[in-house]
Design an enzyme around this catalytic site. Structure first.
Site, PDB file in Angstrom:
ATOM      1  N   ILE A  32       0.944  -1.252  -0.045  1.00 34.00           N
ATOM      2  CA  ILE A  32      -0.032   0.011   0.235  1.00 34.00           C
ATOM      3  C   ILE A  32       0.907   1.236   0.034  1.00 34.00           C
ATOM      4  CG2 ILE A  32      -0.254   0.405   2.573  1.00 34.00           C
ATOM      5  CD1 ILE A  32      -3.240   0.503   1.928  1.00 34.00           C
ATOM      6  N   ASN A  86      11.758  -8.394   7.138  1.00 36.43           N
ATOM      7  CA  ASN A  86      11.932  -7.587   8.607  1.00 36.43           C
ATOM      8  C   ASN A  86      11.645  -8.503   9.570  1.00 36.43           C
ATOM      9  OD1 ASN A  86      13.017  -5.378   6.974  1.00 36.43           O
ATOM     10  ND2 ASN A  86      10.786  -4.714   6.638  1.00 36.43           N
ATOM     11  N   HIS A  99       6.312 -12.002   5.959  1.00 38.76           N
ATOM     12  CA  HIS A  99       6.365 -11.538   4.465  1.00 38.76           C
ATOM     13  C   HIS A  99       7.562 -11.279   3.727  1.00 38.76           C
ATOM     14  CE1 HIS A  99       5.576  -8.005   7.105  1.00 38.76           C
ATOM     15  NE2 HIS A  99       6.270  -7.447   6.260  1.00 38.76           N
ATOM     16  N   HIS A 101       9.084  -8.846   0.986  1.00 38.25           N
ATOM     17  CA  HIS A 101       9.052  -7.639  -0.034  1.00 38.25           C
ATOM     18  C   HIS A 101       9.709  -7.867  -1.047  1.00 38.25           C
ATOM     19  CE1 HIS A 101       7.811  -4.478   3.479  1.00 38.25           C
ATOM     20  NE2 HIS A 101       8.285  -5.488   4.017  1.00 38.25           N
TER      21      HIS A 101
END
Ligand code: 5GP
Ligand code: ZN
Length: 113
Positions: A32, A86, A99, A101
């Site tokens: 987002i 992270n 997750h 990236h």
């Protein structure tokens, strides 16, 4: 699915997202707040809170996520990219659902900030 987890809600379709890819094990969607011209996230559908919780019972989904990243990037025509995870607060993890990236489309710096 974890009730108070943002990415579990996105995977369940309760919160809208711009889907890039989906299969039985993982879901990929555009970030987002993109940090590069191409910036999407690949998440296991299973709730794993962070990379520190990867063990022999769940590690196969991580390999699958990387396979999916290679496939998506090929389809998008993205040849060079950075994969970031992270883990934990100090590293900048804000959503506590594992997750990856995937960032592309601009020069990347090293070392990262
Ligand atoms: P982290 O900081 O945990 O490594 O990454 C979380 C990422 O999720 C951030 O890049 C952030 O922009 C993204 N994000 C947070 N909320 C939403 C949302 O509701 N939808 C989408 N598509 N991305 C989100
Ligand atoms: Zn979750």
């Amino acid at each position: 699915m974890k009730n108070d987890c943002l990415f579990c809600a996105i995977i369940a379709g309760e919160i809208p997202s711009k889907k890039v890819y989906e299969d039985e094990q993982c879901y990929a969607f555009y970030d987002i707040e993109p940090q590069a011209p191409t910036h999407f996230l690949v998440v296991p559908k299973e709730h794993i809170c962070c990379a520190a919780k990867i063990d022999e019972s769940n590690s196969s989904v991580v390999a699958h996520c990387f396979e999916v990243i290679a496939k998506i990037c090929k389809e998008l025509g993205v040849e060079s990219y950075r994969i970031v995870n992270n883990c934990g607060d100090q590293a900048g993890q804000t959503v506590k659902h594992l997750h990856f990236h995937v960032l592309a489309g601009r020069d990347m710096t090293w070392p990262p900030g």
